[in-house]
Design a protein around this motif. Structure first.
Motif, PDB file in Angstrom:
ATOM      1  N   ALA A  13       0.780  -1.167  -0.089  1.00 37.17           N
ATOM      2  CA  ALA A  13      -0.077   0.217   0.125  1.00 37.17           C
ATOM      3  C   ALA A  13       0.906   1.043   0.214  1.00 37.17           C
ATOM      4  CB  ALA A  13      -1.092   0.072   1.142  1.00 37.17           C
ATOM      5  N   GLY A  14       1.800   1.229   0.975  1.00 39.84           N
ATOM      6  CA  GLY A  14       2.814   2.342   0.861  1.00 39.84           C
ATOM      7  C   GLY A  14       3.386   2.533  -0.280  1.00 39.84           C
ATOM      8  N   LEU A  15       3.879   1.576  -0.898  1.00 37.78           N
ATOM      9  CA  LEU A  15       4.798   1.545  -2.172  1.00 37.78           C
ATOM     10  C   LEU A  15       3.969   1.993  -3.286  1.00 37.78           C
ATOM     11  CD1 LEU A  15       7.461  -1.143  -1.218  1.00 37.78           C
ATOM     12  CD2 LEU A  15       7.838   1.478  -1.790  1.00 37.78           C
ATOM     13  N   SER A  16       2.650   1.477  -3.367  1.00 32.84           N
ATOM     14  CA  SER A  16       1.491   1.854  -4.434  1.00 32.84           C
ATOM     15  C   SER A  16       1.626   3.572  -4.404  1.00 32.84           C
ATOM     16  CB  SER A  16       0.505   1.325  -4.130  1.00 32.84           C
ATOM     17  OG  SER A  16      -0.771   1.603  -4.933  1.00 32.84           O
ATOM     18  N   ALA A  17       1.264   3.967  -3.047  1.00 35.72           N
ATOM     19  CA  ALA A  17       1.175   5.504  -2.876  1.00 35.72           C
ATOM     20  C   ALA A  17       2.380   6.341  -3.498  1.00 35.72           C
ATOM     21  CB  ALA A  17       0.596   5.793  -1.634  1.00 35.72           C
ATOM     22  N   ALA A  18       3.655   5.755  -2.997  1.00 39.38           N
ATOM     23  CA  ALA A  18       4.834   6.273  -3.356  1.00 39.38           C
ATOM     24  C   ALA A  18       5.088   6.362  -4.685  1.00 39.38           C
ATOM     25  CB  ALA A  18       5.826   5.721  -2.527  1.00 39.38           C
ATOM     26  N   HIS A  19       4.475   5.469  -5.503  1.00 41.52           N
ATOM     27  CA  HIS A  19       4.935   5.348  -6.962  1.00 41.52           C
ATOM     28  C   HIS A  19       4.014   6.167  -7.638  1.00 41.52           C
ATOM     29  CE1 HIS A  19       4.763   3.196 -11.092  1.00 41.52           C
ATOM     30  NE2 HIS A  19       5.911   3.612 -10.734  1.00 41.52           N
ATOM     31  N   ALA A  20       2.596   6.267  -7.199  1.00 45.11           N
ATOM     32  CA  ALA A  20       1.932   7.210  -7.915  1.00 45.11           C
ATOM     33  C   ALA A  20       2.182   8.692  -7.632  1.00 45.11           C
ATOM     34  CB  ALA A  20       0.441   7.069  -7.166  1.00 45.11           C
ATOM     35  N   LEU A  21       2.712   9.083  -6.398  1.00 47.66           N
ATOM     36  CA  LEU A  21       3.225  10.318  -6.173  1.00 47.66           C
ATOM     37  C   LEU A  21       4.249  10.750  -6.872  1.00 47.66           C
ATOM     38  CD1 LEU A  21       2.538  10.269  -2.324  1.00 47.66           C
ATOM     39  CD2 LEU A  21       0.976  11.608  -4.122  1.00 47.66           C
ATOM     40  N   THR A  23       5.476   9.478  -9.593  1.00 45.30           N
ATOM     41  CA  THR A  23       5.046   9.846 -11.221  1.00 45.30           C
ATOM     42  C   THR A  23       4.414  10.848 -11.501  1.00 45.30           C
ATOM     43  OG1 THR A  23       4.508   7.298 -11.238  1.00 45.30           O
ATOM     44  CG2 THR A  23       3.790   8.644 -13.020  1.00 45.30           C
ATOM     45  N   ALA A  24       3.699  11.689 -10.336  1.00 45.50           N
ATOM     46  CA  ALA A  24       3.011  12.792 -10.405  1.00 45.50           C
ATOM     47  C   ALA A  24       4.226  14.178 -10.108  1.00 45.50           C
ATOM     48  CB  ALA A  24       1.945  12.837  -9.430  1.00 45.50           C
ATOM     49  N   GLY A  25       5.498  13.590  -9.897  1.00 43.65           N
ATOM     50  CA  GLY A  25       6.415  14.668  -9.736  1.00 43.65           C
ATOM     51  C   GLY A  25       6.846  14.948  -8.218  1.00 43.65           C
ATOM     52  N   HIS A  26       6.450  14.263  -7.345  1.00 44.45           N
ATOM     53  CA  HIS A  26       6.540  14.528  -5.944  1.00 44.45           C
ATOM     54  C   HIS A  26       7.512  13.703  -5.392  1.00 44.45           C
ATOM     55  CE1 HIS A  26       2.955  17.303  -5.401  1.00 44.45           C
ATOM     56  NE2 HIS A  26       2.429  16.500  -6.623  1.00 44.45           N
ATOM     57  N   THR A  27       8.350  14.039  -4.481  1.00 38.80           N
ATOM     58  CA  THR A  27       9.259  13.664  -3.607  1.00 38.80           C
ATOM     59  C   THR A  27       8.647  12.855  -2.354  1.00 38.80           C
ATOM     60  OG1 THR A  27      10.928  15.466  -4.180  1.00 38.80           O
ATOM     61  CG2 THR A  27      11.672  13.868  -2.621  1.00 38.80           C
ATOM     62  N   VAL A  28       8.934  11.851  -2.069  1.00 37.01           N
ATOM     63  CA  VAL A  28       8.343  11.127  -0.953  1.00 37.01           C
ATOM     64  C   VAL A  28       9.932  10.556  -0.144  1.00 37.01           C
ATOM     65  CG1 VAL A  28       6.533  10.264  -2.081  1.00 37.01           C
ATOM     66  CG2 VAL A  28       8.580   8.716  -1.852  1.00 37.01           C
ATOM     67  N   HIS A  29       9.253  10.337   1.328  1.00 38.59           N
ATOM     68  CA  HIS A  29      10.378   9.668   2.192  1.00 38.59           C
ATOM     69  C   HIS A  29       9.720   8.807   2.803  1.00 38.59           C
ATOM     70  CE1 HIS A  29      13.776  10.352   5.160  1.00 38.59           C
ATOM     71  NE2 HIS A  29      13.299   8.995   5.022  1.00 38.59           N
ATOM     72  N   LEU A  30      10.144   7.407   2.801  1.00 39.82           N
ATOM     73  CA  LEU A  30       9.380   6.329   3.369  1.00 39.82           C
ATOM     74  C   LEU A  30       9.959   5.921   4.538  1.00 39.82           C
ATOM     75  CD1 LEU A  30       9.475   5.056  -0.156  1.00 39.82           C
ATOM     76  CD2 LEU A  30       7.417   4.367   0.979  1.00 39.82           C
ATOM     77  N   GLY A 316      -3.402   2.283  -1.618  1.00 38.99           N
ATOM     78  CA  GLY A 316      -2.398   3.194  -2.076  1.00 38.99           C
ATOM     79  C   GLY A 316      -2.748   3.899  -2.859  1.00 38.99           C
ATOM     80  N   GLN A 317      -3.292   3.727  -4.050  1.00 39.40           N
ATOM     81  CA  GLN A 317      -3.320   4.399  -5.280  1.00 39.40           C
ATOM     82  C   GLN A 317      -4.539   5.613  -4.758  1.00 39.40           C
ATOM     83  OE1 GLN A 317      -2.266   4.006  -8.931  1.00 39.40           O
ATOM     84  NE2 GLN A 317      -0.783   3.387  -7.204  1.00 39.40           N
ATOM     85  N   ASP A 318      -5.474   5.135  -4.103  1.00 34.56           N
ATOM     86  CA  ASP A 318      -6.628   5.999  -3.662  1.00 34.56           C
ATOM     87  C   ASP A 318      -6.080   7.078  -2.792  1.00 34.56           C
ATOM     88  OD1 ASP A 318      -9.291   6.378  -4.205  1.00 34.56           O
ATOM     89  OD2 ASP A 318      -9.686   6.015  -2.006  1.00 34.56           O
ATOM     90  N   ALA A 319      -5.135   6.695  -1.884  1.00 29.18           N
ATOM     91  CA  ALA A 319      -4.514   7.650  -0.771  1.00 29.18           C
ATOM     92  C   ALA A 319      -3.885   8.859  -1.870  1.00 29.18           C
ATOM     93  CB  ALA A 319      -3.584   7.033   0.029  1.00 29.18           C
ATOM     94  N   ALA A 320      -3.114   8.526  -2.658  1.00 22.02           N
ATOM     95  CA  ALA A 320      -2.233   9.417  -3.594  1.00 22.02           C
ATOM     96  C   ALA A 320      -3.253  10.088  -4.389  1.00 22.02           C
ATOM     97  CB  ALA A 320      -1.244   8.502  -4.437  1.00 22.02           C
TER      98      ALA A 320
END
Ligand code: FAD
Ligand code: NAI
Length: 328
Positions: A13-21, A23-30, A316-320
């Motif tokens: 779930a976390g990695l699904s959200a990370a990947h979507a964000l 892809t949209a140009g955002h930076t994430v820290h897991l 995860g996709q829905d959260a993103a």
């Protein structure tokens, strides 16, 4: 400097959200409390080879997930598993073939989350205990008292009971999440020197302390290991025996396995027991993901949908999606 988005949990779930964000140009820290990614989709390295102790395989029914799994296959992270399936009911073992496509990570389940993680910024062995909202940004505190931040938003992608503990800042979300009960599962791995004399690669079990058997070594990419098996106990048995010492769990579940195999099974050359405290949500929901968009706080995981790999990925996709929509 752009302020990154924090994601707590490197399960699917976390990695699904990370990947979507990303892809949209955002930076994430897991962040993850474990030493590696995958959560319940991880594999255990052992002297008997890599063992999938949690998720055994996954199905893809939603069109978006079907496309994602095809992408994983193209990258070499996932392969189709075509097990000889059996069913065990009223003491009878019968072949139970079907047409369902079943996927596994290759050469081990954790290959998928490892691939999704890529070069993302991640801190492992870091249990987040508190979320602190300042004037504009979030800070996270870990179990060692260390501060991490600032972050523009926070996505919590942990099992529901662990998410509740982090949601003190958002009482409404906290009470929804607290209503989700999750059941435990005891898992047992066995390895045999000589392959067991059966064609069986997987078995759905009724009327036993066990509810699932899998020949781990029959999955693609695991042929360099001895004859390895992973057994899962039912939620009821796991709850009743939650605090049983591992040796006793091994003895009882191995006994149940030997009983339902209907032929003498040799002593295993290797055993490993693992307890999943929060294995599966007791009931399914249709929440997608939970959001307090004004706070910039989101929660996702399998417990928001179907309690399966597919549900966790979709959540995860829905959260993103909810986070990105609020930014527009
Ligand atoms: P998780 O995978 O649990 O990820 C959450 C992550 O958060 C973990 O890595 C954890 O370490 C981390 N974390 C938790 N709290 C904190 C904290 N405070 N700070 C930092 N990190 C934290 N699904 C199927 O589709 N098919 C199957 O065959 C199947 N079999 C299963 C068998 C078992 C025994 C189990 C346990 C699960 C099975 N599932 C199966 C379910 C599937 O594994 C899950 O639905 C899915 O992996 C959940 O993903 P997730 O990202 O929501 O949560
Ligand atoms: P699926 O479609 O293969 O199985 C769904 C259910 O249908 C099975 O549990 C089984 O009862 C039945 N079934 C399917 N094929 C069968 C066959 N050939 N013969 C007899 N029964 C059959 O997969 P899906 O829907 O993706 O479910 C994932 C699996 O993961 C389920 O088996 C579920 O119980 C398991 N799971 C286990 C968890 C645990 O903690 N042990 C947690 C979450 C999921």
């Amino acid at each position: 400097m752009t302020v990154p988005i924090a994601i707590i949990g490197t399960g699917i779930a976390g990695l699904s959200a990370a990947h979507a964000l990303q892809t949209a140009g955002h930076t994430v820290h897991l962040f993850d409390k474990s030493r590696g990614s995958g959560g319940r989709m991880s594999s255990k390295r052992s002297e008997a080879g890599n063992l999938d102790m949690g998720a055994q395989y996954f199905t893809a029914r939603d069109r978006r997930f079907v496309e994602e799994v095809q992408r994983w296959q193209a990258k070499g992270w996932a392969s189709e598993w075509e097990p000889h399936l059996y069913n065990h009911k009223h003491g009878q073992l019968t072949p139970s073939p079907d047409e369902q496509t079943r996927w596994v990570g290759s050469p081990r389940m954790s290959a998928i989350t490892r691939g999704l993680l890529g070069k993302s910024h991640v801190t492992f062995s870091c249990r987040i205990t508190d979320l602190i909202k300042g004037e504009a940004h979030w800070h996270l505190q870990d179990a060692d008292g260390q501060d991490h931040g600032p972050f523009s938003h926070v996505i919590i992608a942990t099992p529901a009971p662990q998410a509740t503990a982090l949601l003190a800042v958002a009482p409404k979300l906290a009470s929804m999440v607290a209503s989700v009960k999750m059941d435990p599962t005891w898992a047992l791995a066995l390895a045999f020197e000589t392959p067991l004399a059966t064609k069986m690669d997987g078995c759905f079990v009724q009327d036993s302390p066990l509810d699932w058997l899998a020949r781990n070594s029959s999955k693609p990419g695991r042929d360099n290991q001895p004859d390895t098996w992973v057994l899962h106990a039912t939620s009821a048995w796991s709850r009743q025996n939650l605090d049983l010492p591992k040796e006793a769990v091994i003895e009882q579940l191995h006994g149940a396995f030997a009983e339902l195999m209907h032929f003498p099974t040799p002593a295993p050359i290797f055993t490993l027991a693992h307890r999943w405290l929060y294995a599966r949500p007791a009931t399914a929901h249709e929440w997608g993901a939970l959001a307090d968009s004004d706070l910039g706080l989101y929660a996702c995981g399998d417990w928001c949908l179907s309690g399966r790999v597919e549900g966790a990925w979709l959540s995860g996709q829905d959260a993103a999606r909810k986070l990105l929509e609020h930014l527009e």
